[in-house]
Design a protein around this motif. Structure first.
Motif, PDB file in Angstrom:
ATOM      1  N   VAL A   1       0.843  -1.197   0.000  1.00  0.00           N
ATOM      2  CA  VAL A   1       0.000   0.000   0.000  1.00  0.00           C
ATOM      3  C   VAL A   1       0.880   1.250   0.000  1.00  0.00           C
ATOM      4  CG1 VAL A   1      -0.179   0.080   2.525  1.00  0.00           C
ATOM      5  CG2 VAL A   1      -1.984   1.092   1.117  1.00  0.00           C
ATOM      6  N   LEU A   2       0.436   2.290  -0.724  1.00  0.00           N
ATOM      7  CA  LEU A   2       1.150   3.562  -0.742  1.00  0.00           C
ATOM      8  C   LEU A   2       0.590   4.474   0.353  1.00  0.00           C
ATOM      9  CD1 LEU A   2       1.410   4.259  -4.588  1.00  0.00           C
ATOM     10  CD2 LEU A   2       3.055   3.129  -3.077  1.00  0.00           C
ATOM     11  N   PRO A   3       1.440   5.307   0.955  1.00  0.00           N
ATOM     12  CA  PRO A   3       1.004   6.133   2.095  1.00  0.00           C
ATOM     13  C   PRO A   3      -0.185   7.037   1.802  1.00  0.00           C
ATOM     14  CG  PRO A   3       3.400   6.152   1.898  1.00  0.00           C
ATOM     15  CD  PRO A   3       2.873   5.465   0.679  1.00  0.00           C
ATOM     16  N   GLN A   4      -0.293   7.543   0.558  1.00  0.00           N
ATOM     17  CA  GLN A   4      -1.380   8.471   0.250  1.00  0.00           C
ATOM     18  C   GLN A   4      -2.754   7.811   0.297  1.00  0.00           C
ATOM     19  OE1 GLN A   4       1.249   7.691  -1.727  1.00  0.00           O
ATOM     20  NE2 GLN A   4       0.800   8.022  -3.903  1.00  0.00           N
ATOM     21  N   THR A   5      -2.778   6.485   0.306  1.00  0.00           N
ATOM     22  CA  THR A   5      -4.049   5.774   0.411  1.00  0.00           C
ATOM     23  C   THR A   5      -4.830   6.211   1.645  1.00  0.00           C
ATOM     24  OG1 THR A   5      -3.361   3.793  -0.793  1.00  0.00           O
ATOM     25  CG2 THR A   5      -5.071   3.490   0.861  1.00  0.00           C
ATOM     26  N   TYR A   6      -4.130   6.354   2.767  1.00  0.00           N
ATOM     27  CA  TYR A   6      -4.820   6.660   4.019  1.00  0.00           C
ATOM     28  C   TYR A   6      -5.461   8.046   3.982  1.00  0.00           C
ATOM     29  CZ  TYR A   6      -2.490   2.446   5.483  1.00  0.00           C
ATOM     30  OH  TYR A   6      -2.062   1.145   5.554  1.00  0.00           O
ATOM     31  N   GLN A   7      -4.820   8.984   3.287  1.00  0.00           N
ATOM     32  CA  GLN A   7      -5.421  10.306   3.097  1.00  0.00           C
ATOM     33  C   GLN A   7      -6.650  10.206   2.196  1.00  0.00           C
ATOM     34  OE1 GLN A   7      -4.368  13.028   4.737  1.00  0.00           O
ATOM     35  NE2 GLN A   7      -6.067  14.216   3.873  1.00  0.00           N
ATOM     36  N   ASN A   8      -6.543   9.358   1.147  1.00  0.00           N
ATOM     37  CA  ASN A   8      -7.661   9.200   0.219  1.00  0.00           C
ATOM     38  C   ASN A   8      -8.892   8.593   0.895  1.00  0.00           C
ATOM     39  OD1 ASN A   8      -5.931  10.112  -1.784  1.00  0.00           O
ATOM     40  ND2 ASN A   8      -5.435   8.066  -2.534  1.00  0.00           N
ATOM     41  N   LEU A   9      -8.660   7.707   1.849  1.00  0.00           N
ATOM     42  CA  LEU A   9      -9.777   7.006   2.489  1.00  0.00           C
ATOM     43  C   LEU A   9     -10.564   7.875   3.462  1.00  0.00           C
ATOM     44  CD1 LEU A   9      -8.113   3.517   3.208  1.00  0.00           C
ATOM     45  CD2 LEU A   9      -9.868   4.033   1.494  1.00  0.00           C
ATOM     46  N   LYS A  10      -9.981   8.981   3.878  1.00  0.00           N
ATOM     47  CA  LYS A  10     -10.642   9.819   4.888  1.00  0.00           C
ATOM     48  C   LYS A  10     -12.036  10.282   4.441  1.00  0.00           C
ATOM     49  CE  LYS A  10      -6.549  11.705   7.224  1.00  0.00           C
ATOM     50  NZ  LYS A  10      -5.764  12.939   7.514  1.00  0.00           N
ATOM     51  N   LYS A  11     -12.208  10.525   3.149  1.00  0.00           N
ATOM     52  CA  LYS A  11     -13.490  11.073   2.676  1.00  0.00           C
ATOM     53  C   LYS A  11     -14.634  10.082   2.798  1.00  0.00           C
ATOM     54  CE  LYS A  11     -12.503   9.886  -2.175  1.00  0.00           C
ATOM     55  NZ  LYS A  11     -12.249  10.417  -3.519  1.00  0.00           N
ATOM     56  N   TRP A  12     -14.309   8.799   3.069  1.00  0.00           N
ATOM     57  CA  TRP A  12     -15.359   7.780   3.172  1.00  0.00           C
ATOM     58  C   TRP A  12     -15.749   7.496   4.623  1.00  0.00           C
ATOM     59  CZ3 TRP A  12     -17.471   6.792  -1.356  1.00  0.00           C
ATOM     60  CH2 TRP A  12     -16.698   6.966  -2.513  1.00  0.00           C
ATOM     61  N   ARG A  13     -15.171   8.223   5.567  1.00  0.00           N
ATOM     62  CA  ARG A  13     -15.405   7.915   6.984  1.00  0.00           C
ATOM     63  C   ARG A  13     -16.858   8.066   7.403  1.00  0.00           C
ATOM     64  NH1 ARG A  13     -10.365  11.152   9.780  1.00  0.00           N
ATOM     65  NH2 ARG A  13      -8.691   9.788   9.037  1.00  0.00           N
ATOM     66  N   HIS A  14     -17.528   9.058   6.863  1.00  0.00           N
ATOM     67  CA  HIS A  14     -18.861   9.395   7.375  1.00  0.00           C
ATOM     68  C   HIS A  14     -19.976   9.067   6.382  1.00  0.00           C
ATOM     69  CE1 HIS A  14     -16.760  11.289  10.658  1.00  0.00           C
ATOM     70  NE2 HIS A  14     -16.089  12.066   9.825  1.00  0.00           N
ATOM     71  N   THR A  15     -19.698   8.186   5.436  1.00  0.00           N
ATOM     72  CA  THR A  15     -20.734   7.807   4.489  1.00  0.00           C
ATOM     73  C   THR A  15     -21.876   7.085   5.210  1.00  0.00           C
ATOM     74  OG1 THR A  15     -21.206   6.589   2.453  1.00  0.00           O
ATOM     75  CG2 THR A  15     -19.598   5.618   3.957  1.00  0.00           C
ATOM     76  N   GLN A  16     -23.081   7.302   4.748  1.00  0.00           N
ATOM     77  CA  GLN A  16     -24.254   6.685   5.367  1.00  0.00           C
ATOM     78  C   GLN A  16     -24.587   5.333   4.750  1.00  0.00           C
ATOM     79  OE1 GLN A  16     -25.720   8.138   8.136  1.00  0.00           O
ATOM     80  NE2 GLN A  16     -23.876   9.390   7.876  1.00  0.00           N
TER      81      GLN A  16
END
Length: 450
Positions: free
Chosen positions: A159-174
């Motif tokens: 996994v590349l480090p930027q993945t974790y930044q990319n995933l942040k936008k999915w934290r609060h999906t309903q």
């Protein structure tokens, strides 16, 4: 929020998928679901991933792949029929399989990776359709859309480090997110898979990136056990263990949970619970950080593995020769070989390898090079080698553990080729003959768990 991963046996057929649905819907906190490809329905069955590898090889070798393609699709069709999913909804999934040979790939390795990854991808899409038909607000989330970026190693990606930044936008999906495990995408858009069993890794990456409170890993065993049930009858289940205990035990054969999947979980300090899809009410095994962990036993588990070999070198005044080890390591580097351990004396040295990285030709070439460059008095390749790992946080503050281990093995006339205790003092590594390893595991288990 919890991330939940289901293994191949949990998603092998319609009745198993129904158990998965029951588990998902029983706990509202289970918001991100990671799928594996359909596994075996019986001992004589074939995993879908293996069928996809066969499909890819047929394409590469320009052989008729239609029978294999039909065999793969039948697995998904049977699951869809169990839940009465219409052919109109299924057609795009089938078309993806059909079009795999027509896609452009960077090379043959990326072709193989893409074929393998579709076992998980189509299963995730199918599970999404099943949930939607039952009125659940579910969304298929492709790793590309999620931003799960990996290195350019097609069949052993990291996994590349930027993945974790990319995933942040999915934290609060309903919506309930259904994510295929085992693969990510490179920065150039190619599919690349993790090592085999890598859906565990996907789950851990998502758990860290989404800051989950818990990563649940559902498989086909009730818990992680203190010893292999094939060696010890009814071994004690492990209720709680630390990350590093599992890492140490995985090294010698604990295969319930992919050891590489621990790294994202450790980085995010996400606790992991291993549970059984078929018996979800059982407590399973919790894997936690070392901080504030209080063990109840001296050792947590004992494991063994036979996929090791050793190279023994003897040369008088070896300890006086500057650069001997450096020259040896340079030879390993030349042959692209990694070593596991290197115990030594004043006149001799043993190097332990994972022998799965060798062909017979490569082994002979490397030994010949060592003979030419280092000119040892004696060189021996030892193929009959097994490694035992005795692991437990409770060993750190316990005097006499080594005596208990060695005395129990001496009673069974088991000789030890190597003894190594790490600086952490939570593990002891032993080298034995392969035939002695199961007996040793049993004796050590009963010494500490009776």
């Amino acid at each position: 929020m919890r991330v939940v991963k289901f293994g191949g046996s949990s998603l092998a057929n319609g009745p198993q998928v129904q158990k998965v649905l029951n588990i998902i819907l029983a706990e509202p906190k289970r918001r991100v679901i990671v799928t594996s490809a359909p596994g075996k329905r019986s001992d004589s069955d074939i995993k879908v991933t293996d069928l996809l590898i066969k499909y890819a090889n047929c394409v590469l070798q320009k052989r008729d792949y239609q029978p294999t393609l039909n065999q793969i699709w039948t697995r998904y069709q049977e699951i869809a029929d169990f839940f009465d999913i219409s052919q109109n909804l299924l057609q795009p999934l089938k078309q993806e399989l059909i079009e795999l040979p027509l896609t452009n790939y960077a090379n043959y390795d990326f072709l193989m990776a893409a074929f393998k990854a579709h076992g998980e991808k189509i299963n995730a899409q199918l599970l999404t359709l099943i949930l939607q038909r039952q009125g659940v607000a579910a969304r298929f989330l492709d790793p590309k859309t999620a931003g799960l970026l990996v290195s350019d190693v097609p069949n052993d990606a990291a996994v590349l480090p930027q993945t974790y930044q990319n995933l942040k936008k999915w934290r609060h999906t309903q919506e309930l997110l259904i994510v295929p495990g085992f693969y990510g995408v490179t920065e150039s858009g190619q599919i690349a898979t993790f090592s085999r069993g890598g859906s565990d890794i996907t789950g851990a990456i998502l758990a860290q990136g989404l800051q989950a409170e818990l990563y649940e890993n559902f498989t086909d065993v009730n818990a992680i056990y203190a010893a292999d049930p094939r060696i010890v009858t009814h071994p004690q289940p492990i209720q709680v263990m630390t990350y590093r205990e599992l890492r140490e035990l995985s090294y010698a054969g604990f295969s319930v949970f992919h050891d590489e999947a621990l790294i994202p979980a450790i980085e995010g300090q996400i606790p992991i619970k291993v549970k059984n899809t078929n018996h979800p009410n059982l407590s399973g095994t919790m894997i936690v950080p070392e901080q504030h962990f209080h063990t109840q036993n001296v050792i947590t588990g004992v494991a063994s593995s036979n996929h090791f070999a050793a190279l023994y070198l003897h040369r008088y005044l070896l300890n006086k020769e500057v650069g001997f080890t450096l020259k040896l390591l340079q030879i390993f580097y030349q042959f692209n070989i990694s070593y596991e351990h290197m115990p030594s004396g004043i006149d001799d040295l043993t190097v332990i390898f994972d022998k799965r990285q060798f062909t017979e030709e490569l082994r002979q070439q490397m030994c010949q090079k060592i003979q030419e460059v280092l000119n040892p008095d004696y060189l021996e390749w030892i193929d009959d080698y097994a490694i035992l790992m005795i692991v437990g946080e409770g060993m750190r503050n316990k005097i006499g553990v080594m005596k208990l281990i060695t005395s129990s093995l001496a009673k069974k006339n088991i000789g030890l080729h190597m003894i190594n205790q790490g600086a952490s003092r939570i593990s002891i590594m032993l080298g034995t003959k392969q035939a002695d390893a199961p007996i040793a595991v049993s004796e050590i288990y009963h010494q500490f768990f009776n």
